[in-house]
Each structure stands twice: as structure tokens, then as C-alpha cells.
Design a protein around this motif. Structure first.
Motif, PDB file in Angstrom:
ATOM      1  N   ALA A 171       1.891  42.951  -3.811  1.00  0.00           N
ATOM      2  CA  ALA A 171       2.574  43.272  -2.555  1.00  0.00           C
ATOM      3  C   ALA A 171       3.625  42.207  -2.217  1.00  0.00           C
ATOM      4  O   ALA A 171       3.508  41.032  -2.597  1.00  0.00           O
ATOM      5  CB  ALA A 171       1.555  43.364  -1.421  1.00  0.00           C
ATOM      6  N   HIS A 172       4.634  42.662  -1.491  1.00  0.00           N
ATOM      7  CA  HIS A 172       5.572  41.698  -0.895  1.00  0.00           C
ATOM      8  C   HIS A 172       4.813  40.853   0.125  1.00  0.00           C
ATOM      9  O   HIS A 172       3.917  41.329   0.818  1.00  0.00           O
ATOM     10  CB  HIS A 172       6.701  42.431  -0.157  1.00  0.00           C
ATOM     11  CG  HIS A 172       7.610  43.217  -1.048  1.00  0.00           C
ATOM     12  ND1 HIS A 172       8.709  42.668  -1.674  1.00  0.00           N
ATOM     13  CD2 HIS A 172       7.591  44.536  -1.402  1.00  0.00           C
ATOM     14  CE1 HIS A 172       9.341  43.619  -2.366  1.00  0.00           C
ATOM     15  NE2 HIS A 172       8.674  44.749  -2.230  1.00  0.00           N
ATOM     16  N   GLN A 173       5.213  39.591   0.224  1.00  0.00           N
ATOM     17  CA  GLN A 173       4.608  38.722   1.227  1.00  0.00           C
ATOM     18  C   GLN A 173       5.709  37.903   1.909  1.00  0.00           C
ATOM     19  O   GLN A 173       6.743  37.588   1.304  1.00  0.00           O
ATOM     20  CB  GLN A 173       3.583  37.780   0.595  1.00  0.00           C
ATOM     21  CG  GLN A 173       2.314  38.489   0.131  1.00  0.00           C
ATOM     22  CD  GLN A 173       1.200  37.505  -0.170  1.00  0.00           C
ATOM     23  OE1 GLN A 173       1.440  36.421  -0.685  1.00  0.00           O
ATOM     24  NE2 GLN A 173      -0.036  37.884   0.166  1.00  0.00           N
ATOM     25  N   VAL A 174       5.455  37.575   3.178  1.00  0.00           N
ATOM     26  CA  VAL A 174       6.405  36.747   3.930  1.00  0.00           C
ATOM     27  C   VAL A 174       5.634  35.594   4.553  1.00  0.00           C
ATOM     28  O   VAL A 174       4.506  35.767   5.021  1.00  0.00           O
ATOM     29  CB  VAL A 174       7.150  37.569   4.999  1.00  0.00           C
ATOM     30  CG1 VAL A 174       6.216  38.097   6.062  1.00  0.00           C
ATOM     31  CG2 VAL A 174       8.275  36.742   5.630  1.00  0.00           C
ATOM     32  N   LYS A 175       6.246  34.409   4.511  1.00  0.00           N
ATOM     33  CA  LYS A 175       5.576  33.204   4.990  1.00  0.00           C
ATOM     34  C   LYS A 175       6.362  32.567   6.124  1.00  0.00           C
ATOM     35  O   LYS A 175       7.578  32.374   6.010  1.00  0.00           O
ATOM     36  CB  LYS A 175       5.427  32.194   3.848  1.00  0.00           C
ATOM     37  CG  LYS A 175       4.732  30.891   4.244  1.00  0.00           C
ATOM     38  CD  LYS A 175       4.461  30.025   3.046  1.00  0.00           C
ATOM     39  CE  LYS A 175       3.654  28.790   3.410  1.00  0.00           C
ATOM     40  NZ  LYS A 175       3.196  28.061   2.223  1.00  0.00           N
ATOM     41  N   ASP A 176       5.663  32.284   7.223  1.00  0.00           N
ATOM     42  CA  ASP A 176       6.237  31.476   8.300  1.00  0.00           C
ATOM     43  C   ASP A 176       6.055  30.022   7.887  1.00  0.00           C
ATOM     44  O   ASP A 176       4.932  29.502   7.906  1.00  0.00           O
ATOM     45  CB  ASP A 176       5.511  31.772   9.618  1.00  0.00           C
ATOM     46  CG  ASP A 176       6.113  31.024  10.802  1.00  0.00           C
ATOM     47  OD1 ASP A 176       6.743  29.970  10.591  1.00  0.00           O
ATOM     48  OD2 ASP A 176       5.950  31.490  11.949  1.00  0.00           O
ATOM     49  N   ILE A 177       7.131  29.381   7.483  1.00  0.00           N
ATOM     50  CA  ILE A 177       6.979  28.039   6.906  1.00  0.00           C
ATOM     51  C   ILE A 177       6.681  26.986   7.975  1.00  0.00           C
ATOM     52  O   ILE A 177       6.358  25.839   7.633  1.00  0.00           O
ATOM     53  CB  ILE A 177       8.231  27.634   6.090  1.00  0.00           C
ATOM     54  CG1 ILE A 177       9.462  27.516   6.983  1.00  0.00           C
ATOM     55  CG2 ILE A 177       8.472  28.642   4.969  1.00  0.00           C
ATOM     56  CD1 ILE A 177      10.668  26.942   6.237  1.00  0.00           C
ATOM     57  N   ARG A 178       6.742  27.352   9.238  1.00  0.00           N
ATOM     58  CA  ARG A 178       6.388  26.400  10.296  1.00  0.00           C
ATOM     59  C   ARG A 178       4.878  26.334  10.487  1.00  0.00           C
ATOM     60  O   ARG A 178       4.305  25.254  10.645  1.00  0.00           O
ATOM     61  CB  ARG A 178       7.068  26.809  11.612  1.00  0.00           C
ATOM     62  CG  ARG A 178       8.589  26.822  11.542  1.00  0.00           C
ATOM     63  CD  ARG A 178       9.201  27.652  12.654  1.00  0.00           C
ATOM     64  NE  ARG A 178       8.734  29.053  12.588  1.00  0.00           N
ATOM     65  CZ  ARG A 178       9.161  30.011  13.409  1.00  0.00           C
ATOM     66  NH1 ARG A 178      10.040  29.720  14.358  1.00  0.00           N
ATOM     67  NH2 ARG A 178       8.696  31.245  13.284  1.00  0.00           N
ATOM     68  N   SER A 179       4.234  27.509  10.465  1.00  0.00           N
ATOM     69  CA  SER A 179       2.783  27.547  10.675  1.00  0.00           C
ATOM     70  C   SER A 179       2.009  27.612   9.368  1.00  0.00           C
ATOM     71  O   SER A 179       0.816  27.309   9.334  1.00  0.00           O
ATOM     72  CB  SER A 179       2.417  28.768  11.532  1.00  0.00           C
ATOM     73  OG  SER A 179       2.699  29.979  10.833  1.00  0.00           O
ATOM     74  N   GLY A 180       2.685  28.033   8.285  1.00  0.00           N
ATOM     75  CA  GLY A 180       2.014  28.210   7.003  1.00  0.00           C
ATOM     76  C   GLY A 180       1.383  29.579   6.846  1.00  0.00           C
ATOM     77  O   GLY A 180       0.854  29.901   5.773  1.00  0.00           O
ATOM     78  N   GLU A 181       1.430  30.425   7.884  1.00  0.00           N
ATOM     79  CA  GLU A 181       0.828  31.756   7.800  1.00  0.00           C
ATOM     80  C   GLU A 181       1.614  32.636   6.842  1.00  0.00           C
ATOM     81  O   GLU A 181       2.845  32.707   6.907  1.00  0.00           O
ATOM     82  CB  GLU A 181       0.800  32.406   9.181  1.00  0.00           C
ATOM     83  CG  GLU A 181       0.159  33.780   9.188  1.00  0.00           C
ATOM     84  CD  GLU A 181       0.198  34.440  10.564  1.00  0.00           C
ATOM     85  OE1 GLU A 181      -0.444  35.490  10.728  1.00  0.00           O
ATOM     86  OE2 GLU A 181       0.866  33.898  11.465  1.00  0.00           O
ATOM     87  N   GLN A 182       0.909  33.312   5.943  1.00  0.00           N
ATOM     88  CA  GLN A 182       1.542  34.180   4.947  1.00  0.00           C
ATOM     89  C   GLN A 182       0.831  35.522   4.950  1.00  0.00           C
ATOM     90  O   GLN A 182      -0.395  35.585   4.860  1.00  0.00           O
ATOM     91  CB  GLN A 182       1.475  33.534   3.560  1.00  0.00           C
ATOM     92  CG  GLN A 182       2.221  34.298   2.482  1.00  0.00           C
ATOM     93  CD  GLN A 182       2.409  33.463   1.206  1.00  0.00           C
ATOM     94  OE1 GLN A 182       2.600  32.255   1.294  1.00  0.00           O
ATOM     95  NE2 GLN A 182       2.355  34.102   0.060  1.00  0.00           N
ATOM     96  N   VAL A 183       1.611  36.608   5.083  1.00  0.00           N
ATOM     97  CA  VAL A 183       1.013  37.941   5.207  1.00  0.00           C
ATOM     98  C   VAL A 183       1.745  38.923   4.306  1.00  0.00           C
ATOM     99  O   VAL A 183       2.880  38.689   3.894  1.00  0.00           O
ATOM    100  CB  VAL A 183       1.080  38.439   6.671  1.00  0.00           C
ATOM    101  CG1 VAL A 183       0.264  37.540   7.589  1.00  0.00           C
ATOM    102  CG2 VAL A 183       2.523  38.535   7.147  1.00  0.00           C
ATOM    103  N   ASP A 184       1.065  40.037   4.007  1.00  0.00           N
ATOM    104  CA  ASP A 184       1.714  41.130   3.286  1.00  0.00           C
ATOM    105  C   ASP A 184       2.773  41.750   4.200  1.00  0.00           C
ATOM    106  O   ASP A 184       2.615  41.788   5.435  1.00  0.00           O
ATOM    107  CB  ASP A 184       0.702  42.196   2.890  1.00  0.00           C
ATOM    108  CG  ASP A 184      -0.259  41.724   1.811  1.00  0.00           C
ATOM    109  OD1 ASP A 184       0.004  40.659   1.212  1.00  0.00           O
ATOM    110  OD2 ASP A 184      -1.282  42.410   1.577  1.00  0.00           O
ATOM    111  N   ALA A 185       3.847  42.224   3.591  1.00  0.00           N
ATOM    112  CA  ALA A 185       4.932  42.781   4.400  1.00  0.00           C
ATOM    113  C   ALA A 185       5.696  43.817   3.590  1.00  0.00           C
ATOM    114  O   ALA A 185       5.708  43.785   2.352  1.00  0.00           O
ATOM    115  CB  ALA A 185       5.876  41.673   4.866  1.00  0.00           C
TER     116      ALA A 185
END
Length: 447
Positions: A410-424
């Protein structure tokens, strides 16, 4: 070759340019909300027109000529100069196009102007102004004089600049007052009084006396200039000075209407300040200056007024009223003092990573899908290790990194400030609204 910086010609770094564009967008959108239509005029005007309309402006005009013509007077073309404000070219435009315009004509203009003055903090040789004006044929209703500062008050209420105070006067007040105390040279007196904020009352009095006014007349001029009120009490304070003249009465009535409009529609935004004179000779009625509270020493960032004879073809006169925001002057000081900041230096909210150069097309397809949905993004410049691509995004201030998927991945996107990474999914994911575009705020409110 060594690059030598030219003083007086501001150029902004990326984050500063984000701030400038935000200010310009707010100004433009507010002007359009009030029905002002956009205009852009040419950069040059005949020098004789510029000199004839700007008081001491002939000392500031940049002449323009072809290098090939240097030293040769052809006599065929008028000498040209860069405009030092936007009002003079606007008046010329009205005269040239009067038959094609609908009056009253409401226009806004956001352009560069040029002045050959000595560069200093907040003072430039090339800078951006944002003007609004209303002109009519023959007569201009006085309610437009009250409208100008209300539009400006709305602009400043949307910008992260703190409290701005619009100082309002009417040129008929000092004119009638001066004539009432026996002063005939009204324009010369106004130009001296206009220096009050720069040199103080003692030096202004000295200049007035040196220019032929008596000590008593100079004291009266200073007493008038000292009157400043947030309500209509300025009328009584002027009356207490004991000066009578019909023009003074007209000015007090006109200024009262403007201040009352401010009290009704933008309480606290306007003050009646009778020292405001404006140095340019073409102003005939209400005049405006604007200061940032707590930074009065910076001077005015926004000024203008009514003019009745600037645009005339000898048969018809087009009186007008306008006000101008010195955008570069305001931003130069706000940015220079660190009072405003942008959340990032790039419009991109997403960096689409590249797994390997052979799959760059896949990353480009993701970026295309995001942009189609109004999400600003860029594709990573190289297929480096993901850690390096994340560091690149961090240096650019881009908050999200997109990792393209393939097949069952799956595609994933990461918020590099919080480190949270989710499918997108490129067709459904969107960043939080506050991250979609750079945010411009007062420095003490920065995220």
C-alpha cells in the motif's frame, strides 16, 4: 565575478516571500470584496507630468532612457521617468479612458513604484504599493472619504500585524485655520507641519518662524496639530482655539462624518489626528496615515487622501479619493524585526519519495493525482535512501513524505514531525487543513 548588492531594492528569501505573497493575497481579496476592480498601468510616465503632480517628487524621480540614446537629445519623445506612486498614473489612465469607464470608477492597483531617495530601514528605492481609489465625474460624494479607511481597517484586521491605528484629518481644517490666523502660504505651512513626527514641535516652530510666520501663528499651528481624539470631541477642542473661517467649518463637518463612520463600523480603528497633513500638494480633503501601535517611530505604512484636481482635461474634472498601503515598507520592518513568520518556506505539503529511478514515473503519477485535488507537492530530486529523502523534506519544511506502493504494497504517508505513518490513497488522502498551505502568523503565535 563578484556580486555587489544594490541597496534600496529588497529581495526576499523563500520564507519571506511566502509572507509577502500572503499579505498581497489578503489585500487583493479584501479589495475585491469591496468591489474594486484590478488595474495595472505602465511603469513610466512623462517626467513633466510626474514633476507637476508631486510636490518635491522631482528630486526622487528616476529618469528612463535607452543606452543607445544616452547623450543624444532626439527631441521626438518626451523624457520618461519611473512613477513614484500609483495615483499619478491612475489619474492619467482615467483621463485617457474616461469614455470607456463606468463612474464612479473603483479600482485597486498592486504594483512596484520607484523613488530615488536615500535607502534606510523601511525606505526603499523600489517597493510595492497597494492602492484603492474611487473617482467620479465632476463631483465625488463625501461618503467615499469615509469608506477608504474602513476598507483598510478590514485588511489589517485579517493580517498578523497587531493593532493598526488609522489617523485621519481633513486638509480644509488646517487650511481654514491657517487663513483664520492670517497665514496665506497654506501649502508651505502644511509641508512644515508634516515634519512634526520626524523633528518634533520645537524644530517645527523654528521652521515656521524662519518661513515668515509670527511666534503667535506658529504656536497656534502647533496647538491645532496637538489635537488628537478617538471621538468627535476634536470639534470642540478646535473651537476652543477661537479661530473662525468658513473653510475650517467645512473641514470639521467632513472629518466628523468620517470619524462617525469609523465609530459605527470599525470602533477603535480610526482617530482624528489634526497634525496629519500629507506632503503631496494634490490632496484637497480628507487625508490618512496609519501607524502600528507600539511602533509609532516607524512612521506611516498606509496613507492617502482626497484629490479634486489631479485628473482634469481642462473641460471635465474627475475628483477622487484613495489610500495606499506601503507593502514593502511594512513587510521590511515586520520581517526585519522578526514580528511575522511563515510555517514553511515552500508551498509543497508533500514530498513524494522515489523508490528507485526506474520507478520515478510511479512517483510522478502520485504527485499528479495529489495536485489534481489541490494538494501542493513535489517529487524527490533523487532516489536516495528514504532517510536522506526525509531529511531533504525536513530542510525544505515539507511536513509529509509519501512512499509509493506497488502491487500488494500500500501507499503510505508519513508526518515527519510526529513520526506517524499511515496507509493512504492518492485519490482520497488529504493533509489537515492547517498544513495544506504555509501559515503566516505573528512570531509569538508561530506553531
Amino acid at each position: 565575478m563578484k556580486v555587489t548588492k544594490l541597496s534600496g531594492f529588497p529581495e526576499y528569501l523563500p520564507a519571506e516571500r511566502v509572507v509577502e505573497q500572503y499579505f498581497l493575497d489578503v489585500i487583493r481579496e479584501t479589495f475585491e470584496l469591496h468591489g474594486f476592480t484590478s488595474l495595472e498601468t505602465r511603469a513610466v510616465e512623462p517626467v513633466d507630468r510626474l514633476v507637476g503632480k508631486g510636490g518635491d517628487a522631482d528630486k526622487e524621480i528616476y529618469a528612463v532612457s535607452r543606452l543607445a540614446d544616452r547623450g543624444e537629445a532626439s527631441g521626438k519623445e518626451p523624457e520618461l521617468g519611473l512613477h513614484f506612486d500609483l495615483t499619478v498614473p491612475f489619474a492619467r489612465f482615467v483621463l485617457e479612458n474616461a469614455g470607456k469607464l463606468t463612474f464612479p470608477y473603483r479600482r485597486y492597483q498592486i504594483q512596484k513604484v520607484w523613488r530615488g531617495e536615500r535607502p534606510q530601514e523601511g525606505r526603499y528605492r523600489e517597493f510595492t504599493q497597494a492602492d484603492i481609489d474611487v473617482v467620479d465625474v465632476g463631483e465625488l460624494s463625501s461618503h467615499f472619504e469615509a469608506e477608504m479607511p474602513l476598507v483598510i481597517a478590514e485588511v489589517f484586521s485579517k493580517l498578523p500585524v497587531g493593532r493598526m491605528t488609522i489617523q485621519v484629518n481633513n486638509r480644509k481644517i488646517p487650511e481654514g485655520f491657517y487663513r483664520g490666523v492670517g497665514i496665506d502660504d497654506v501649502a508651505g505651512t502644511l509641508r512644515i507641519v508634516d515634519k512634526l513626527d520626524k523633528i518634533g514641535p520645537a524644530k517645527v516652530k523654528t521652521l515656521l518662524v524662519e518661513a515668515g510666520r509670527t511666534e503667535e501663528q506658529a504656536d497656534q499651528c502647533l496647538a491645532l496639530a496637538a489635537i488628537r481624539t478617538e471621538d468627535l470631541s476634536f470639534v470642540d477642542r478646535v473651537r476652543e482655539l477661537g479661530v473662525q473661517h468658513p473653510t475650517l467649518d467645512e473641514g470639521l463637518e467632513a472629518l466628523s462624518a468620517v470619524i462617525q463612520s469609523g465609530l459605527d463600523n470599525a470602533p477603535g480603528a480610526m482617530v482624528a489626528d489634526l497634525k496629519i497633513a500629507r506632503g503631496l500638494d494634490y490632496y484637497t480633503g480628507t487625508v490618512y496615515e496609519t501607524q502600528l501601535d507600539g511602533y509609532e517611530s516607524w512612521g506611516s505604512f498606509c496613507s492617502g487622501g482626497r484629490y479634486d484636481a489631479l485628473a482634469s482635461d481642462g473641460r471635465t474634472t474627475y475628483p477622487g479619493v484613495g489610500i495606499s498601503i506601503g507593502v514593502s515598507r511594512l513587510l521590511g520592518l515586520l520581517i526585519g524585526k522578526g514580528l511575522v513568520t511563515a510555517s514553511r518556506a515552500t508551498p509543497a505539503a508533500v514530498l513524494v519519495a522515489v523508490v528507485e529511478e526506474a520507478s520515478r514515473r510511479d512517483s510522478a503519477a502520485v504527485a499528479k493525482a495529489l495536485r489534481a485535488r489541490g494538494i501542493p507537492c513535489e517529487v524527490a530530486p533523487t532516489a536516495a535512501k528514504f532517510g536522506k529523502q526525509i531529511r531533504y523534506a525536513d530542510r525544505r519544511g515539507i511536513p509529509f513524505v509519501w512512499f509509493p506502493g506497488s502491487g500488494d504494497v500500500a501507499h503510505q504517508v508519513k508526518d515527519i514531525r510526529s513520526g506517524e505513518q499511515v496507509d493512504a490513497g492518492p485519490a482520497s488522502w488529504a493533509p489537515p487543513a492547517e498544513d495544506l498551505r504555509p501559515v503566516v502568523v505573528a512570531a509569538d503565535q508561530s506553531p
